[in-house]
Scaffold this active site. Structure first.
Site, mmCIF file in Angstrom:
data_model
loop_
_atom_site.group_PDB
_atom_site.id
_atom_site.type_symbol
_atom_site.label_atom_id
_atom_site.label_comp_id
_atom_site.label_asym_id
_atom_site.label_seq_id
_atom_site.Cartn_x
_atom_site.Cartn_y
_atom_site.Cartn_z
ATOM 1 N N ASN A 91 0.895 -1.282 0.140
ATOM 2 C CA ASN A 91 -0.279 0.019 0.148
ATOM 3 C C ASN A 91 0.741 1.051 0.111
ATOM 4 O O ASN A 91 0.329 2.466 -0.466
ATOM 5 C CB ASN A 91 -0.766 0.121 1.053
ATOM 6 C CG ASN A 91 -1.591 1.257 1.417
ATOM 7 O OD1 ASN A 91 -2.570 1.632 0.898
ATOM 8 N ND2 ASN A 91 -1.041 2.024 2.465
ATOM 9 N N SER A 143 -3.701 2.103 -9.220
ATOM 10 C CA SER A 143 -4.628 3.547 -9.266
ATOM 11 C C SER A 143 -5.252 3.724 -10.435
ATOM 12 O O SER A 143 -4.936 3.139 -11.578
ATOM 13 C CB SER A 143 -3.588 4.685 -9.050
ATOM 14 O OG SER A 143 -4.178 5.952 -9.249
ATOM 15 N N TYR A 156 4.037 9.243 -11.071
ATOM 16 C CA TYR A 156 3.038 8.404 -10.355
ATOM 17 C C TYR A 156 2.282 7.635 -11.451
ATOM 18 O O TYR A 156 2.249 6.382 -10.968
ATOM 19 C CB TYR A 156 2.073 9.278 -9.690
ATOM 20 C CG TYR A 156 1.026 8.670 -8.834
ATOM 21 C CD1 TYR A 156 1.325 8.106 -7.513
ATOM 22 C CD2 TYR A 156 -0.191 8.458 -9.291
ATOM 23 C CE1 TYR A 156 0.617 7.683 -6.810
ATOM 24 C CE2 TYR A 156 -1.192 7.968 -8.312
ATOM 25 C CZ TYR A 156 -0.666 7.440 -6.894
ATOM 26 O OH TYR A 156 -1.657 6.810 -6.167
ATOM 27 N N ALA A 158 3.245 6.151 -14.264
ATOM 28 C CA ALA A 158 4.145 4.980 -14.555
ATOM 29 C C ALA A 158 4.343 4.021 -13.309
ATOM 30 O O ALA A 158 4.123 2.787 -13.697
ATOM 31 C CB ALA A 158 5.631 5.763 -14.938
ATOM 32 N N ILE A 189 -9.941 9.258 -3.841
ATOM 33 C CA ILE A 189 -10.103 9.041 -2.321
ATOM 34 C C ILE A 189 -10.157 9.933 -1.222
ATOM 35 O O ILE A 189 -9.253 10.688 -1.463
ATOM 36 C CB ILE A 189 -9.618 7.543 -1.984
ATOM 37 C CG1 ILE A 189 -9.803 6.381 -2.782
ATOM 38 C CG2 ILE A 189 -10.274 7.093 -0.560
ATOM 39 C CD1 ILE A 189 -11.225 6.020 -3.370
#
Length: 248
Positions: A91, A143, A156, A158, A189
């Site tokens: 995570n 994501s 991000y 990539a 989120i």
């Protein structure tokens, strides 16, 4: 549903990671809480106290998963404490957003090192353990922008697209060994990352979301609980979108 199992959750002191830790603990799972910086040490201890009230055991491990040896140590300490690692949730992640004209090399490298290489480091450490115990559930946090892209997030996007490719490849490697590997692709989120957005930015985001609201960390945690449970035993190599319909 997860009673007596052991889950390692990277970046678990806030946001989505914290929500997953609490959800798993509510289902009887022992939790390995991971944090990277000193400022999160208090959050880690508070989370451990909160989870402890649910009747499960915890282990707090400070580790920068972008460092191969620290990621290995995180998983090894989990194995030493609980004798097994049933679940890994990759995570931990960071953002350093900018248009490519302004993005420097270190901004790109740091995001890749944490989000993508950090996930690899943990996968590398946990795979031998899961192979030996002949079972395991791996959940990688991708994501929605790793699928559809997003201006100002070349690094991000990539990293998260890489996580998806890694998930599918590892699922094929480990599928015959009773180890499931899946990814969750959250949309926008309501966490610390999105709370810094301006009202105009939020309005633009919501215009792209069919459900017309930001998601909650609990929305992600509920799917993570499903993927960690026996209910998902015949699911592997999948990317579950929890994005309000953005990437349909």
């Amino acid at each position: 549903m997860l009673k007596g199992k052991c889950a390692v959750i990277t970046g678990s002191t806030r946001g989505i990671g914290k929500s997953i830790a609490i959800k798993y603990a509510s289902l009887g799972c022992n939790i390995v809480i991971n944090y990277r910086s000193e400022k999160d040490e208090v959050n880690a201890r508070e989370l451990s106290d909160e989870i402890g009230k649910l009747g499960v055991n915890t282990l707090i491990v400070k580790a920068n998963i972008a460092d191969f040896e620290e990621a290995k140590n995180l998983v090894e300490k989990a194995k030493e404490k609980f004798g097994k690692v049933d679940i890994l949730v990759n995570n931990a992640g960071i953002t350093k957003d900018n248009l490519i004209l302004r993005m420097n090399e270190s901004d790109f490298d740091s995001v890749i090192n944490v989000n993508l290489k950090g996930s690899f480091n943990c996968l590398k450490a946990v795979t031998p353990i899961m192979l030996k115990q002949k079972h395991g559930k791996i959940i990688n946090m991708a994501s929605v922008v790793g699928v559809i892209g997003n201006p100002g997030q070349v690094n991000y996007c990539a990293s998260k697209a890489g996580v998806i490719g890694m998930t599918k490849s590892l699922a094929k490697e480990l599928g015959g060994k009773n180890i499931n590997v899946n990814a969750i692709a959250p949309g926008f989120i309501d966490t610390d990352m999105t709370r810094v957005l301006s009202e105009e930015q939020k309005k633009n985001i919501l215009s792209q979301v069919p459900l017309k609201r930001l998601g909650l960390a609990s929305d992600i945690a509920n799917v993570a609980a499903f993927l960690a449970s026996e209910d998902s035993d015949y699911i592997t190599g999948q990317v579950i979108h929890v994005d309000g319909g953005m990437a349909m």
